[in-house]
Design a protein around this motif. Sequence first.
Motif, PDB file in Angstrom:
ATOM      1  N   MET A   1       0.847  -1.174   0.000  1.00 33.97           N
ATOM      2  CA  MET A   1       0.000   0.000   0.000  1.00 33.97           C
ATOM      3  C   MET A   1       0.897   1.243   0.000  1.00 33.97           C
ATOM      4  N   THR A   2       0.619   2.158  -0.884  1.00 33.33           N
ATOM      5  CA  THR A   2       1.394   3.390  -0.990  1.00 33.33           C
ATOM      6  C   THR A   2       0.985   4.368   0.104  1.00 33.33           C
ATOM      7  N   ASN A   3       1.960   4.962   0.758  1.00 33.06           N
ATOM      8  CA  ASN A   3       1.684   6.053   1.682  1.00 33.06           C
ATOM      9  C   ASN A   3       1.939   7.347   0.915  1.00 33.06           C
ATOM     10  N   PHE A   4       0.863   7.939   0.415  1.00 32.91           N
ATOM     11  CA  PHE A   4       0.970   9.138  -0.406  1.00 32.91           C
ATOM     12  C   PHE A   4       1.604  10.305   0.340  1.00 32.91           C
ATOM     13  N   LEU A   5       1.466  10.323   1.665  1.00 31.82           N
ATOM     14  CA  LEU A   5       2.019  11.433   2.445  1.00 31.82           C
ATOM     15  C   LEU A   5       3.535  11.493   2.363  1.00 31.82           C
ATOM     16  N   LYS A   6       4.182  10.335   2.140  1.00 34.40           N
ATOM     17  CA  LYS A   6       5.638  10.261   2.188  1.00 34.40           C
ATOM     18  C   LYS A   6       6.302  10.216   0.817  1.00 34.40           C
ATOM     19  N   LEU A   7       5.544  10.409  -0.246  1.00 36.44           N
ATOM     20  CA  LEU A   7       6.172  10.524  -1.567  1.00 36.44           C
ATOM     21  C   LEU A   7       7.096  11.732  -1.558  1.00 36.44           C
ATOM     22  N   PRO A   8       8.151  11.723  -2.358  1.00 28.23           N
ATOM     23  CA  PRO A   8       9.003  12.925  -2.428  1.00 28.23           C
ATOM     24  C   PRO A   8       8.193  14.139  -2.888  1.00 28.23           C
ATOM     25  N   THR A   9       8.497  15.277  -2.313  1.00 21.47           N
ATOM     26  CA  THR A   9       7.804  16.521  -2.655  1.00 21.47           C
ATOM     27  C   THR A   9       7.996  16.887  -4.125  1.00 21.47           C
ATOM     28  N   LYS A  10       9.214  16.659  -4.620  1.00 18.41           N
ATOM     29  CA  LYS A  10       9.538  17.075  -5.984  1.00 18.41           C
ATOM     30  C   LYS A  10      10.098  15.909  -6.796  1.00 18.41           C
ATOM     31  N   SER A  11       9.940  16.049  -8.093  1.00 16.52           N
ATOM     32  CA  SER A  11      10.576  15.178  -9.074  1.00 16.52           C
ATOM     33  C   SER A  11      11.291  16.108 -10.036  1.00 16.52           C
ATOM     34  N   ARG A  12      12.602  16.093  -9.967  1.00 19.18           N
ATOM     35  CA  ARG A  12      13.433  17.072 -10.682  1.00 19.18           C
ATOM     36  C   ARG A  12      13.005  18.457 -10.222  1.00 19.18           C
ATOM     37  N   ASN A  13      12.581  19.316 -11.092  1.00 16.35           N
ATOM     38  CA  ASN A  13      12.170  20.663 -10.681  1.00 16.35           C
ATOM     39  C   ASN A  13      10.658  20.817 -10.589  1.00 16.35           C
ATOM     40  N   LEU A  14       9.932  19.720 -10.603  1.00 18.66           N
ATOM     41  CA  LEU A  14       8.475  19.766 -10.581  1.00 18.66           C
ATOM     42  C   LEU A  14       7.950  19.290  -9.228  1.00 18.66           C
ATOM     43  N   PHE A  15       6.916  19.960  -8.745  1.00 13.57           N
ATOM     44  CA  PHE A  15       6.273  19.555  -7.501  1.00 13.57           C
ATOM     45  C   PHE A  15       5.270  18.452  -7.788  1.00 13.57           C
ATOM     46  N   ARG A  16       5.154  17.536  -6.857  1.00 15.75           N
ATOM     47  CA  ARG A  16       4.111  16.517  -6.951  1.00 15.75           C
ATOM     48  C   ARG A  16       2.884  17.005  -6.187  1.00 15.75           C
ATOM     49  N   VAL A  17       1.712  16.752  -6.757  1.00 14.14           N
ATOM     50  CA  VAL A  17       0.453  17.005  -6.070  1.00 14.14           C
ATOM     51  C   VAL A  17      -0.344  15.711  -6.130  1.00 14.14           C
ATOM     52  N   VAL A  18      -0.795  15.241  -4.965  1.00 10.33           N
ATOM     53  CA  VAL A  18      -1.644  14.054  -4.878  1.00 10.33           C
ATOM     54  C   VAL A  18      -3.090  14.536  -4.889  1.00 10.33           C
ATOM     55  N   VAL A  19      -3.853  14.085  -5.871  1.00  9.70           N
ATOM     56  CA  VAL A  19      -5.256  14.494  -5.977  1.00  9.70           C
ATOM     57  C   VAL A  19      -6.073  13.746  -4.934  1.00  9.70           C
ATOM     58  N   GLU A  20      -6.800  14.506  -4.128  1.00 10.22           N
ATOM     59  CA  GLU A  20      -7.772  13.925  -3.201  1.00 10.22           C
ATOM     60  C   GLU A  20      -9.172  14.048  -3.805  1.00 10.22           C
ATOM     61  N   THR A  21      -9.508  15.260  -4.240  1.00 10.23           N
ATOM     62  CA  THR A  21     -10.839  15.536  -4.764  1.00 10.23           C
ATOM     63  C   THR A  21     -10.716  16.018  -6.204  1.00 10.23           C
ATOM     64  N   PRO A  22     -11.279  15.283  -7.164  1.00 11.95           N
ATOM     65  CA  PRO A  22     -11.147  15.697  -8.561  1.00 11.95           C
ATOM     66  C   PRO A  22     -12.067  16.863  -8.925  1.00 11.95           C
TER      67      PRO A  22
END
Length: 178
Positions: A1-22
Amino acid sequence: MTNFLKLPTKSRNLFRVVVETPRGAAAKLAYDPKTGVFQYSRPLPVGNTYPYDWGFVPSTVGEDGDPLDGMVIHQAATAPGVVIKCDLLGALRVKQKDPHGAVIRNDRYIFCPRKEDAPDKPVAADHLPQDLRQEIEQFFLSSVLGTGKTIKLKGWQDAEKAARSLGKGARAFRRNNR
């Protein structure tokens, strides 16, 4: 099970955003890290829907103890759990008062997908048009109706200042998770 809270904040120079509500949802969904699921949180006030995908920036924490909030401006609706790599456009600074009277800063960070992922990108990475800013402000003001929370909008930050605030949230997360 993925813990979305602990994904890295960035990938290269891009921020990650986890969608909760579409985009288009009339109810707020929230990620529950204990179960690893996205669950119903509450309805929005009658007639309101999320204008864009709403979620959080992983591996960050704000004054409320939750990950920092993010809205992704694009033309598609995704689904809970989708992770989008984004450019940061800026942030709407927000002071929030909870039902018990505590006042905290709870900014809303505004993103857009990287160009390769969204050829219909509606805004430049360094500019949010004034009418779009006003629409976003009105959404946030109306979205807290009935929650017992009140918010005061304190203006907009450009992408550079918003990135510094996100960095502060990432450092706070690392301190809390040692």
